[in-house]
Every structure is written in structure tokens, then in C-alpha cells.
Design an enzyme around this catalytic site. Structure first.
Site, PDB file in Angstrom:
ATOM      1  CE  LYS B  98      -4.210  -1.775   0.186  1.00 47.67           C
ATOM      2  NZ  LYS B  98      -5.188  -1.501  -0.892  1.00 47.67           N
ATOM      3  CD  GLU B 120     -10.391   4.334   0.574  1.00 50.71           C
ATOM      4  OE1 GLU B 120     -10.225   5.543   0.354  1.00 50.71           O
ATOM      5  OE2 GLU B 120      -9.737   3.440  -0.005  1.00 50.71           O
ATOM      6  CB  SER B 391      -0.338  -8.103  -1.292  1.00 49.64           C
ATOM      7  OG  SER B 391      -1.230  -8.801  -0.444  1.00 49.64           O
TER       8      SER B 391
END
Lengths: 306, 421
Positions: B98, B120, B391
């Protein structure tokens, strides 16, 4: 209900111009039930609404504040469906033209591969075709609606819906935000019909205590366009309505303040008289604003009544 | 990072559409902001104006820890009798891919002169990455997170607050990612002139899907270089989990032109693939596998929806995959057959979690565990050389994993109760 004719002719613009200054009221269909909505819409009509917006609830109302989101949640919990909505519209006996306010996905999905008939409940899964706006628009015209407003459909993406509305004699109303300026404003105003919905302030819907300065700026930017302008987002009292009309608007739009009345009624039927009274208060406020305008020779009033 | 490769822009037309998908379906108040963002994206990201991309890459290296390793997984390779490589995005600063996107967008917001960051988050990884990037670049930051997710991802809530971000719990609906996005859009519509909304995946209105993909594309670019250095050729298959799809698109983008490389997007099959229309619920988040076309959160894409257009509540044991939509570019790549959609259920994902933890000493995020669950089920069809994107790391998921494992009889799980206290 107003007639729907195949030839394009704006019932909405006519209603706003004939009843200047116009009162436009909004409630969510199915809150708390479709039967109650029928009585509420008729009360708003009696109270002096010149145009009524009826919300078809969508589960993700990103342009709405808490009041309307809660109304939508109640309507969905009560099982409100697009077909139930259209049947309600067909049953209404009112003077004011009616427009539907809903989100784009509800329009795209209506009908699926083939438009369901009135009696057909949403039972089981139909084979799903590519989304298409036409079944919804055709059904809206058939039910007697005069226009559509879609808060998550900007003008750039609206050509398919604009075409379908033109073919079916429906107005497509666009929202003008405080951030809308320049070429975008021209592009939107070239596609709008019925009236321009002027968003009084940035943010979401919901009753506020006062009228924003952004309203005056927006109305000034719009003055060169010959389409009625109605102001919404935050209007809750007769005095606001007066102020907005005084600022040069042709109409005021009120939603959350009406839903507050519905939400705070212990018995749904108690809200009927209060809604009628509130509409009357707002209409009186709007008239007061128009009188102030005509009393003051320094100010040029907005378009004369036809 | 790879040398400049020709971007396969064949399916990207103007206005940010991918085939039938994408577009900009947002309230009018946001349209000028999207135009402003599109201009900034083109100038700074695509054209490297003012050295934006140079600064971004430098910060990703020094602050973020790029490049992340491509590790040969010895015991998995032995287990499946083929070469299995893991892309270790769990080793990126913050513990997930991220940061690539969050740092890119916060830096872009700074170049654009914005004063405030909002975002968010579902599992909290995007919120954490955004909070870290905002602290690193000295920007005030507020994060919206569904109440359900606040409760099931507490470590990330603490981390966001440690980094100085305000965390606003959202109570509406099922109080997960979908509701958090709605609320962040409302904030943005109110404060758009000074605020940038850091969307956390390849979803939302144009230019977000394209821009987020470009910030994440470094994953696949590194894999391409690293696998050629280690194995001497491109992989037969690349496997990544898909919720919104940011790690998926980031991993796949560099491989889209390589027709010989099969791309598998593994979604959360949850407990069942059926939609319960009465209840307005899908006990899964398998949008690419089971969704239908519609508009949600600013884009035309595949969605989990009821027949009349209401969006249904999704479910996954992994908060990070628990979303009823997916990126428009992925929807298109699935439609044209370039990406194969797949899904594994909650049990298989949990088994994937335990298996990697025990065999390789890597505790993967529950999101990534879906890709590992798929590897276990389908390795025979994936060829001789397989890359799986890990991930993110699973520390944030420990409470959920303990609780969910105790409820089930899982083949790969250790004896959970013996370390109770």
C-alpha cells in the site's frame, strides 16, 4: 399527474415559470413505506409544492447527508423496489409535476435483459444484459414522471441518458456546484432541461441554519443562461426561501427539513399535516422574497412570469 | 526498475476508460477536482515535471525500502515440485504494498498545493500507509474506517494514530470498506478545494484507477527484472490476490503484453459464491468471478449487486478483500481473457496463512493468503515457474486468524489452544 407526450415539452420549466417563485420539495419514496409516501406527496402538493422530487432509494447515496441517508435506509428496509416506486407514481393524484431523483446504477440496472412488468416481483435472478438506461426512462415516462435527476452522473457521462430522456419527453436536470465554472458550466448548461439545480454550498444534502454566500456567487454565474434556477442543499425555513429568491433564484428546493418531520413523527400519519404546513411556510417565504425584489427598484427581478 | 518498456495502452482510451469500464461517476462538486488531479497526474507522474517521479522513486527507496526481494520459496518449491518465487511486498515499510500508492499520492497532493489528506481504509493497511506517508511529508491526515474493521484490525488503528492521523469510525451499513468510501467521498465533496482524497486501490473515478496502477506497477517491473536475473526467463504464471485490485494490477501491469505469462487474480470466495438477495448479502467478495456490470464509487465496473441495482454487502475473513467492487481495468482484462479470475474460500485462505507461516517462516496477510490457498489448489495448472505476490504481512490479522482458526478444523493449522495465555 401531468401528461406525457412524445413531443418534447418541459412540464417542469412550465411549472416553475408559471408559479414563480417556485417551491420544489423532496422526500424519499418508501420512507417509512410507499403508502405513507403517497399521503406525504399529496400533502406536499396541497401545501403549495410546484414540483416534487421523489427519491428512488439506492444503497450507496454518496451525495447525501445523514438525514437523507437515514431515509434511504428506512425505505430499503421497508422493501422499496423500483417497480413499487413506479406503481406509487401511477397512483398519485397531484397537481405538481414529479421528478425522480436516484443514482445512476439504479437507472442502469432497471429491467435487466427485459423490462419486468408491474406485477413481476424481483424474484430470482434474470439473465443480465449489459446495463442500459432506456428501460428505466421508458418506464418513468409511462408512469407519468416529468424528469430525472442523478446526483452521481456528471454532464460528461450523461449523453446516453440525455438522448433517452429526449426521446421520451423527460427533462434531465443537472446540479451546478459552487465549484462549477467556465467551460464546464457551459457544457452542463447546454445539456440541462427543466431547471438548473444550484447546489447552495459544498458538501452533502442536509438542513443548515443559514444560507451560504456561495449561493449568490453561483446565481451570478448562471444569470446569463435562460433556464430556471432553483437552489437546494441546506434550505429548511421560510426565511431561507425568501433569502434565496431575493438572491435571484426562480425556486427553492427543500428535502432534509421535510424528512426530519417524517423521521420525528411517532405515527407516520401524524406527519401528513405537518408536511403540508411546512410546504405552505416555505412557499410563503419564497413569495416574500419575490415581493422584496419587486419592492426594490434597484434590483432587477429574475424572469417575468410568462 | 526495468528499462522503459512500451506501455500497452491499446485498451486505454481517453477519459480513463478500459473497454466498457471506468469513467467518472461522481457528484458535480468533485468534477473540477478530478480534472485538476488528472492534469497533475499527467504532468508530474507521466511527464516527471519538476522531477516528481525522481523524488518519488528516491523516497520509495530510502523511506519505503524498495526494491523488495523476489525470494525463492524452497519448501513450497519442494512441496509443489516446481519453482515457486514469492514477491515480498510484506517487507515494504508499513508491511504491505500500500505504501507505493499512498506515498505517491501524498507527494502528488503536496506538489498540487493541497493542505489536507483524507483516505478510507478496510483492513487498515492503506490507512496505515497513508498515515505514514502523511507524517513523512508533514501533511495533516484523517482516515475513515468502518466500525467493524476498527474492531477487527486494532493494531492498524493504533499505528495510524501513532503516526498522527485521526481515525474516524463509520457506523453505517455493515461498517466496512464500502461505507468508509462513501463517507470519505462526502468529506471530499465538502472540502474538495483544499483536500486530496488518497483512494486506496485501483478503483474510483478516473484518473485514480490508472494513477494508482502506475504507482503500484513497480511491483511487476521489479518481478520482471528479478525473475530474469534469478531464473533466466519470465514466469509461466503470476498469482495475486484481488480485493479492489491494487496489488493485482501493480503485479500484473508489466506482464500484460507478455501473452505467455498467465495472470491469476484470486478473490475471496468467503463462505459461498451465492448472493442472498433477500438479505442484500453476498457471503463472498468474488466480484470478478461472479459480479455484474454497474456503477459504484465513481466508476463503471463489475459489482456485487442485487437484480434491481442495490449493492449487496460483501464478506471475507480478510477485511482487506471485503469490498463489493473491483478496479475497472481488471474487469476489462478479465472480459478480454487476459486475466483469469479465481477464488478460494475462507478455509483455504486460512490454510494458506498457516502453511506459509510454518513452511517458510513468513506470516502473510490474510489477503495474500488467498493467493497462497489458490497455489495449493491449482499448482498443477500453473506451469513450472510461478510467482506469487505476498502483498502484505499478517501481523494485523493475528487476532482474526486465532479466532477463525479455533472455529474450524483446518488441516494446515497448528494447535491454537496450547498457547492460550
Amino acid at each position: 399527474m401531468s401528461d406525457t407526450s412524445t413531443e418534447y415539452d418541459s412540464d417542469i420549466e412550465a411549472a416553475i415559470r408559471a408559479n414563480h417563485p417556485a417551491l420544489i420539495t423532496y422526500i424519499t419514496a418508501g420512507d417509512p413505506s410507499l403508502e405513507d409516501t403517497e399521503a406525504y406527496v399529496e400533502a406536499l402538493d396541497r401545501g403549495g409544492s410546484d414540483l416534487i422530487e421523489l427519491g428512488l432509494p439506492f444503497s450507496e447515496p454518496i451525495a447525501e447527508g445523514q438525514t437523507i441517508q437515514a431515509a434511504i435506509n428506512r425505505a430499503l428496509a421497508a422493501g422499496t423496489t423500483p417497480e413499487g416506486f413506479f406503481e406509487l407514481v401511477e397512483d398519485l393524484e397531484i397537481e405538481a409535476p414529479l421528478l425522480v431523483m436516484t443514482y445512476y446504477n439504479m437507472i442502469l440496472q432497471y429491467g435487466g435483459s427485459e423490462a419486468p412488468r408491474a406485477s413481476e416481483e424481483a424474484s430470482g435472478q434474470r439473465p443480465r444484459a449489459k446495463p442500459d438506461v432506456r428501460p428505466f426512462v421508458e418506464r418513468a415516462a409511462e408512469a407519468g414522471l416529468s424528469g430525472i435527476i442523478v446526483p452521481d452522473l456528471p454532464a460528461e457521462e450523461a449523453d446516453p441518458l440525455r438522448d433517452a430522456c429526449d426521446d421520451n419527453g423527460l427533462d434531465l436536470i443537472f446540479i451546478i456546484a459552487p465549484t462549477t465554472e467556465g467551460e464546464r458550466l457551459d457544457a452542463i448548461m447546454s445539456r440541462v432541461s427543466g431547471f438548473a439545480y444550484v447546489q447552495a454550498r459544498l458538501g452533502t444534502t442536509g438542513a443548515r441554519a443559514n444560507v451560504s454566500g456561495a449561493t449568490h456567487d453561483s446565481l451570478a454565474r448562471l444569470s446569463k443562461y435562460d433556464v430556471p434556477k432553483a437552489v437546494g442543499f441546506g434550505v429548511s425555513e421560510g426565511d431561507h426561501a425568501a433569502e434565496i429568491i431575493e438572491a435571484g433564484a426562480d425556486g427553492v428546493i427543500v428535502g432534509s427539513a421535510l424528512i426530519d418531520i417524517i423521521a420525528s413523527s411517532d405515527d407516520p400519519s401524524d406527519a401528513v399535516d405537518a408536511l403540508e404546513a411546512k410546504a405552505a411556510e416555505l412557499k410563503r417565504g419564497a413569495r416574500r422574497g419575490a415581493e422584496t425584489l419587486t419592492d426594490d427598484p434597484e434590483d432587477t427581478p429574475e424572469p417575468e412570469q410568462p | 526498475m526495468s528499462t522503459e518498456r512500451e506501455r500497452d495502452d491499446e485498451y486505454e482510451s481517453g477519459g480513463g476508460t478500459f473497454g466498457d469500464y471506468g469513467g467518472q461517476y461522481v457528484p458535480e462538486a468533485l468534477m473540477p477536482a478530478l480534472q485538476e488531479l488528472e492534469d497533475a497526474y499527467e504532468r508530474y507522474v507521466l511527464e516527471n515535471e519538476d522531477g516528481f517521479m525522481d523524488e518519488f522513486r528516491e523516497r520509495m527507496r530510502d523511506f519505503g525500502g524498495r526494491p523488495t526481494p523476489l525470494q525463492r520459496a524452497d519448501r513450497l518449491s519442494e512441496r509443489y515440485d516446481r519453482e515457486i518465487y514469492l514477491k515480498r511486498e510484506d517487507l515494504l515499510h508499513g508491511g504491505a504494498h500500500k505504501l507505493n500508492n499512498a506515498l505517491g499520492q501524498v507527494l502528488l497532493a503536496k506538489y498540487m498545493g493541497k493542505e489536507r489528506i483524507i483516505a478510507e481504509t478496510g483492513a487498515g493497511q492503506h490507512g496505515t500507509a497513508t498515515a505514514m506517508a502523511a507524517a513523512h511529508l508533514d501533511m495533516p491526515c484523517e482516515i475513515y474506517m468502518g466500525r467493524t474493521d476498527v474492531n477487527r484490525q486494532r493494531p492498524n488503528v493504533y499505528r495510524m494514530r501513532m503516526n498522527g492521523a485521526e481515525v474516524n469510525p463509520v457506523e453505517a451499513g455493515s461498517a466496512t470498506l464500502k461505507e468508509a468510501i462513501n463517507e470519505t467521498m462526502r468529506d471530499w465533496a465538502t472540502t474538495v478545494e483544499r483536500t486530496h482524497y488518497v483512494i486506496g486501490s485501483v478503483v474510483g473515478p478516473h484518473p485514480f484507477p490508472q494513477m494508482v496502477r502506475d504507482f503500484q506497477a513497480v511491483i511487476g517491473e521489479e518481478i520482471r527484472d528479478q525473475i530474469q536475473a534469478k531464473a533466466g526467463r519470465l514466469p509461466d504464471s503470476v498469482v495475486a490476490c484481488a480485493g479492489g485490485g491494487s496489488n493485482t494490477m501493480g503485479t500484473f501491469h508489466a506482464f500484460v503484453p507478455d501473452e505467455g505469462v498467465d495472470l491469476y487474480a484470486v478473490e475471496a470466495g468467503g463462505s459461498s459464491l451465492e448472493i442472498d438477495e433477500e438479505e442484500g448479502m453476498a457471503p463472498n467478495s468474488a466480484t470478478l468471478s461472479t459480479g455484474t456490470d454497474g456503477v459504484l464509487h465513481g466508476a463503471m465496473t463489475k459489482l456485487l449487486q442485487a437484480g434491481d441495482g442495490q449493492i449487496v454487502e460483501s464478506h471475507s475473513v480478510s477485511a482487506g478483500l471485503d469490498y463489493a467492487g473491483v478496479g475497472p481495468e481488471l474487469s476489462h482484462l478479465v472480459d478480454i481473457g487476459r486475466v483469469t479470475p479465481a477464488n478460494v474460500d475462507d478455509d483455504d485462505a486460512l490454510n494458506g496463512f498457516h502453511r506459509l507461516s510454518r513452511l517458510e517462516g513468513i506470516i502473510p496477510a490474510l489477503e495474500s493468503s488467498h493467493a497462497l490457498g489458490y497455489l495449493e489448489e491449482e499448482y498443477e495448472t500453473l506451469g513450472d515457474l510461478v510467482v506469487v505476490n505476498v502483498s502484505g504481512r499478517g501481523d494485523k490479522d493475528l487476532e482474526t486468524v486465532l479466532e477463525e482458526t479455533e472455529k474450524r478444523d483446518l488441516e494446515a493449522a497448528p494447535e491454537i489452544e496450547v498457547f492460550d495465555g
